[in-house]
Write a protein that holds these residues in place. Sequence first.
Motif, PDB file in Angstrom:
ATOM      1  N   HIS A   1       1.043  -1.149  -0.202  1.00 19.94           N
ATOM      2  CA  HIS A   1       0.212  -0.048  -0.269  1.00 19.94           C
ATOM      3  C   HIS A   1       0.932   0.992   0.256  1.00 19.94           C
ATOM      4  O   HIS A   1       1.492   1.470   0.994  1.00 19.94           O
ATOM      5  N   ILE A   2       0.868   2.760  -0.819  1.00 16.33           N
ATOM      6  CA  ILE A   2       1.389   3.520  -1.171  1.00 16.33           C
ATOM      7  C   ILE A   2       0.491   3.998  -0.727  1.00 16.33           C
ATOM      8  O   ILE A   2      -0.129   4.945  -1.557  1.00 16.33           O
ATOM      9  N   GLY A   3       2.281   5.258  -0.041  1.00 11.02           N
ATOM     10  CA  GLY A   3       1.235   6.391   0.316  1.00 11.02           C
ATOM     11  C   GLY A   3       1.565   7.980  -0.893  1.00 11.02           C
ATOM     12  O   GLY A   3       2.396   7.682  -0.196  1.00 11.02           O
ATOM     13  N   LEU A   4       0.935   8.140  -1.191  1.00  8.17           N
ATOM     14  CA  LEU A   4       1.869   9.968  -1.777  1.00  8.17           C
ATOM     15  C   LEU A   4       1.284  11.146  -1.461  1.00  8.17           C
ATOM     16  O   LEU A   4      -0.039  11.021  -1.396  1.00  8.17           O
ATOM     17  N   VAL A   5       1.997  11.651  -0.793  1.00 10.93           N
ATOM     18  CA  VAL A   5       1.903  12.942  -0.276  1.00 10.93           C
ATOM     19  C   VAL A   5       2.659  13.626  -1.527  1.00 10.93           C
ATOM     20  O   VAL A   5       3.560  13.988  -2.251  1.00 10.93           O
ATOM     21  N   GLY A   6       1.539  14.660  -1.688  1.00 13.33           N
ATOM     22  CA  GLY A   6       2.060  15.123  -3.500  1.00 13.33           C
ATOM     23  C   GLY A   6       0.985  14.904  -4.573  1.00 13.33           C
ATOM     24  O   GLY A   6       0.676  13.827  -4.388  1.00 13.33           O
TER      25      GLY A   6
ATOM     26  N   GLU B   1      -2.453  -0.603  -9.369  1.00 15.64           N
ATOM     27  CA  GLU B   1      -2.870  -1.834  -9.630  1.00 15.64           C
ATOM     28  C   GLU B   1      -2.037  -3.106 -10.061  1.00 15.64           C
ATOM     29  O   GLU B   1      -2.454  -3.976 -10.093  1.00 15.64           O
ATOM     30  N   ARG B   2      -1.838  -3.113 -11.665  1.00 16.28           N
ATOM     31  CA  ARG B   2      -1.461  -3.523 -12.547  1.00 16.28           C
ATOM     32  C   ARG B   2       0.298  -4.123 -11.967  1.00 16.28           C
ATOM     33  O   ARG B   2       0.056  -5.608 -12.291  1.00 16.28           O
ATOM     34  N   ALA B   3       0.888  -3.657 -11.057  1.00 14.55           N
ATOM     35  CA  ALA B   3       1.612  -3.844 -10.395  1.00 14.55           C
ATOM     36  C   ALA B   3       1.601  -4.188  -8.920  1.00 14.55           C
ATOM     37  O   ALA B   3       2.425  -5.137  -8.309  1.00 14.55           O
ATOM     38  N   GLY B   4       0.226  -4.595  -8.599  1.00 13.94           N
ATOM     39  CA  GLY B   4      -0.447  -5.192  -6.940  1.00 13.94           C
ATOM     40  C   GLY B   4      -0.225  -4.744  -6.113  1.00 13.94           C
ATOM     41  O   GLY B   4       0.457  -4.751  -5.577  1.00 13.94           O
ATOM     42  N   HIS B   5      -0.185  -2.769  -6.219  1.00 15.19           N
ATOM     43  CA  HIS B   5      -0.142  -2.200  -5.791  1.00 15.19           C
ATOM     44  C   HIS B   5      -1.258  -1.841  -5.094  1.00 15.19           C
ATOM     45  O   HIS B   5      -1.829  -1.431  -6.333  1.00 15.19           O
TER      46      HIS B   5
ATOM     47  N   SER C   1      -2.603   8.981   9.414  1.00 13.79           N
ATOM     48  CA  SER C   1      -3.987   8.013   9.121  1.00 13.79           C
ATOM     49  C   SER C   1      -3.529   7.478   8.083  1.00 13.79           C
ATOM     50  O   SER C   1      -2.737   5.997   7.882  1.00 13.79           O
ATOM     51  N   MET C   2      -2.989   7.797   7.012  1.00 15.18           N
ATOM     52  CA  MET C   2      -2.504   7.761   5.402  1.00 15.18           C
ATOM     53  C   MET C   2      -1.261   7.106   5.993  1.00 15.18           C
ATOM     54  O   MET C   2      -0.800   5.745   6.059  1.00 15.18           O
ATOM     55  N   VAL C   3      -0.039   7.637   6.541  1.00 13.31           N
ATOM     56  CA  VAL C   3       0.875   7.202   6.782  1.00 13.31           C
ATOM     57  C   VAL C   3       1.227   5.647   8.008  1.00 13.31           C
ATOM     58  O   VAL C   3       1.813   4.621   7.590  1.00 13.31           O
ATOM     59  N   GLU C   4       0.276   5.413   8.723  1.00 17.56           N
ATOM     60  CA  GLU C   4       0.122   4.477   9.376  1.00 17.56           C
ATOM     61  C   GLU C   4      -0.679   3.492   8.695  1.00 17.56           C
ATOM     62  O   GLU C   4      -0.153   2.136   9.331  1.00 17.56           O
ATOM     63  N   ARG C   5      -1.314   3.366   7.827  1.00 21.85           N
ATOM     64  CA  ARG C   5      -1.952   2.524   6.899  1.00 21.85           C
ATOM     65  C   ARG C   5      -1.057   2.257   5.748  1.00 21.85           C
ATOM     66  O   ARG C   5      -1.410   0.956   5.144  1.00 21.85           O
ATOM     67  N   SER C   6       0.028   3.132   5.268  1.00 22.04           N
ATOM     68  CA  SER C   6       1.251   2.776   4.011  1.00 22.04           C
ATOM     69  C   SER C   6       2.261   2.031   4.292  1.00 22.04           C
ATOM     70  O   SER C   6       2.693   2.082   5.412  1.00 22.04           O
ATOM     71  N   ASP C   7       3.274   1.027   3.758  1.00 15.53           N
ATOM     72  CA  ASP C   7       3.751   0.417   3.535  1.00 15.53           C
ATOM     73  C   ASP C   7       4.631   1.272   3.648  1.00 15.53           C
ATOM     74  O   ASP C   7       5.766   0.906   3.176  1.00 15.53           O
ATOM     75  N   LEU C   8       4.654   2.193   2.004  1.00 17.62           N
ATOM     76  CA  LEU C   8       5.809   3.271   1.031  1.00 17.62           C
ATOM     77  C   LEU C   8       5.407   3.843   1.798  1.00 17.62           C
ATOM     78  O   LEU C   8       4.232   4.349   0.913  1.00 17.62           O
ATOM     79  N   ILE C   9       5.532   5.856   1.264  1.00 17.19           N
ATOM     80  CA  ILE C   9       5.520   7.002   1.123  1.00 17.19           C
ATOM     81  C   ILE C   9       6.201   7.527   0.677  1.00 17.19           C
ATOM     82  O   ILE C   9       7.498   7.891   0.571  1.00 17.19           O
ATOM     83  N   ILE C  10       5.710   7.707  -0.507  1.00 16.06           N
ATOM     84  CA  ILE C  10       6.351   9.017  -1.565  1.00 16.06           C
ATOM     85  C   ILE C  10       5.804  10.326  -1.370  1.00 16.06           C
ATOM     86  O   ILE C  10       4.997  10.600  -1.161  1.00 16.06           O
TER      87      ILE C  10
END
Length: 108
Positions: A2-7, A21-25, A44-53
């Motif tokens: 699960h990726i969190g994108l800030v900006g 989704e095509r890459a399985g994320h 909250s988003m950071v908590e749910r995410s595996d990677l933060i961009i």
Amino acid sequence: MHIGLVGGLDRSEAQYRQLAERAGHSIEWHTGDLAGRGAGTLESMVERSDLIIVVTSVNSHGAVWRARKLAKLRRKQLMLVARCGVSKFASVLSEISTPGAAWKRVGG
């Protein structure tokens, strides 16, 4: 993952989501606005995410700092990018799928 994108470009949301989704994320966004409930929704988003961009060119120093701090406290993976258009996001997805990629876990 699960990726969190800030900006990033919210007008390209459908393309980002399709690529992820095509890459399985999965992916979710935060504007980087910390006013009002913004700081809480970022946390909250950071908590749910595996990677933060974090897109540094469009976020305030406060938003970048806050996202970095939250990622470190939660021991989440963090990637800082100057810009993140659709082609850059596709490149990021390819990079995170590569064993031994250059990005790393923050704080250890």
